[in-house]
Scaffold this active site. Structure first.
Site, PDB file in Angstrom:
ATOM      1  N   GLY A  58       0.275  -0.688 -18.132  1.00  0.00           N
ATOM      2  CA  GLY A  58       0.611  -0.078 -16.850  1.00  0.00           C
ATOM      3  C   GLY A  58       1.665  -0.888 -16.114  1.00  0.00           C
ATOM      4  NE  ARG A  86      -3.864   6.761 -23.771  1.00  0.00           N
ATOM      5  CZ  ARG A  86      -3.708   7.239 -22.542  1.00  0.00           C
ATOM      6  NH1 ARG A  86      -3.647   8.545 -22.343  1.00  0.00           N
ATOM      7  NH2 ARG A  86      -3.651   6.423 -21.506  1.00  0.00           N
ATOM      8  CB  CYS A 177       1.080  -3.671  -2.711  1.00  0.00           C
ATOM      9  SG  CYS A 177       0.835  -1.935  -2.263  1.00  0.00           S
ATOM     10  CB  SER A 207       6.467   0.939  -7.269  1.00  0.00           C
ATOM     11  OG  SER A 207       6.658   0.341  -5.994  1.00  0.00           O
ATOM     12  CE  LYS A 261      -7.026   0.868  -0.039  1.00  0.00           C
ATOM     13  NZ  LYS A 261      -6.237   1.278  -1.238  1.00  0.00           N
ATOM     14  CG  HIS A 291       5.469  -1.320  -0.519  1.00  0.00           C
ATOM     15  ND1 HIS A 291       5.941  -0.322  -1.339  1.00  0.00           N
ATOM     16  CD2 HIS A 291       4.115  -1.390  -0.755  1.00  0.00           C
ATOM     17  CE1 HIS A 291       4.929   0.197  -2.039  1.00  0.00           C
ATOM     18  NE2 HIS A 291       3.819  -0.435  -1.704  1.00  0.00           N
TER      19      HIS A 291
END
Length: 387
Positions: A58, A86, A177, A207, A261, A291
């Site tokens: 990822g 997988r 993040c 993202s 958060k 960001h």
């Protein structure tokens, strides 16, 4: 600590005190000693580590591996990559660790590592993280999900702010993040001037929704320019040429969970009072990475702008980009791919006068906001003997 043959000679010279030992929780205080010097230093032990990554294919998992390689401050003797049925059996090539075969994840296999990075969703972490780290023979787990961030027993760590918290647990939570990026600039100013309240507006890249989010923006932009219908499966509305003032689900108080958060995590990481006013509005914007955040800080002590700029220039992990004459200021364009968080537009707040500062921050969401912070946590634990 698990020992490897290639490190045997080194192991013989290291005392048993280098193993993880929990310490007593410190009393609540408004100041936490910075650990930036230890987290930025080279590996402090003679041990080589077996490092595992779950979710290495990822977006965040890829960056964790690349941070380990490019920083090369954690002595990795063995890199193990775990995946689902997988991806198990496939091979991931790396410059430093060669070709690494993806193993089918199991708790027993992960426990063979010294440290395991979890770049997976919260449900996976809730099911497996504590099992991986339990007992003296368990691995240190650094979890990038939100599963344990608000658990009072689990440290939530930005190493430059509260790295010493890593001595308390073998399970460490990586912050959201947005929080991690903003606090890099906010915390040094809080230390210097104190905090009455924080008002933050965030402009968050695609993202933040991982690789699928970036892919949806890229393909949607192409479709828009080709005159085709723009589809949205990841975001609430099509993101190309649009901004969406919602990230995550709405809460009863009218804020979204992403916004809350920031409130919850800033308080926990900075050891602030539970009622310290921290407000956030989070907006998704059509950029790929990095960001951006507009932050207003009301201080307890008078906040001189020149002093504030000096504080930020000396802060670890921060790059001051602030020159109106040359039109120099933080942007996703320049912050993408960078370890440091850019901060600029530093000025006295009209709203709060001598007791207020306003500034603009940009940071790479996949690096400072996720992968880099996780790797810095491991480096801090190596440095302070917790790994």
């Amino acid at each position: 600590m698990k020992f490897h043959l290639s490190a045997l000679a080194a192991v013989l010279t290291v005392s048993a005190s280098s193993a993880f030992t929990p310490i007593k929780q410190h009393p609540a205080t408004s100041s936490i000693t910075s650990s930036s010097s230890s987290s930025s230093s080279s590996s402090s032990t003679l041990l080589n580590y077996s490092v595992g990554i779950v979710g290495a294919t990822g977006a965040v998992g890829k960056e964790i591996r690349q941070c380990l390689e490019t920083r090369n401050k954690l002595a990795v003797d063995e890199l193990r990559i775990f995946g689902s049925s997988r991806s198990a059996g496939t091979t991931i090539s790396s410059k430093q660790y060669g070709d690494v075969k993806v193993e089918l994840f199991s708790v027993d296999a992960a426990r063979q590592c010294d440290v395991v990075f979890l770049a997976v969703d919260g449900d996976f972490s809730l099911e497996h993280a504590e099992k991986i780290c339990e007992g003296d023979d368990g691995a240190v787990v650094i979890d990038n999900s939100s599963a344990f961030r608000y658990n009072p027993k689990i440290p939530l760590v930005v190493p430059e702010i509260n790295g010493k918290e890593t001595k308390k647990s073998k399970l460490i939570a990586n912050p959201n993040c947005t929080t991690a990026i903003g606090l890099m600039a906010l915390w040094p100013l809080i230390e210097k001037f104190g905090v009455k309240r924080v008002i933050m507006s965030t402009y968050q890249a695609s993202s933040g929704a991982g690789q699928p989010g970036m892919d949806e923006l890229t393909s949607g932009t192409k479709d828009y320019l080709d005159g085709k219908e723009v589809k949205n499966d990841i975001f609430a509305y099509p993101l190309p040429f649009n901004v969406i003032p919602q990230i995550d689900k709405f809460q009863d108080n009218g804020y979204t969970k992403e916004e809350m958060k920031v409130t919850w995590e800033c308080r926990k990481i900075c050891n602030l009072d539970d009622d310290c006013p921290i407000s956030c509005t989070a907006v998704r914007i059509p950029t790929i990475r990095a960001h951006s955040e507009s932050i207003v800080l009301e201080t307890i002590q008078p906040a001189d702008v020149k002093v504030a700029r000096q504080v930020l220039e000396q802060a670890a992990g921060v790059k001051v980009v602030d020159d109106p004459e040359t039109l120099s200021y933080p942007m996703p364009l320049t912050a993408t791919g960078q370890y440091d968080v850019e901060v600029g537009r530093i000025r006295k707040s009209i709203a709060f006068g001598d007791y207020g500062l306003e500034f603009f921050v940009c940071g790479d969401q996949l690096l400072r906001g996720a992968a880099l912070n996780a790797v810095l946590v491991a480096e801090e634990m190596d440095s302070n003997g917790s790994l």
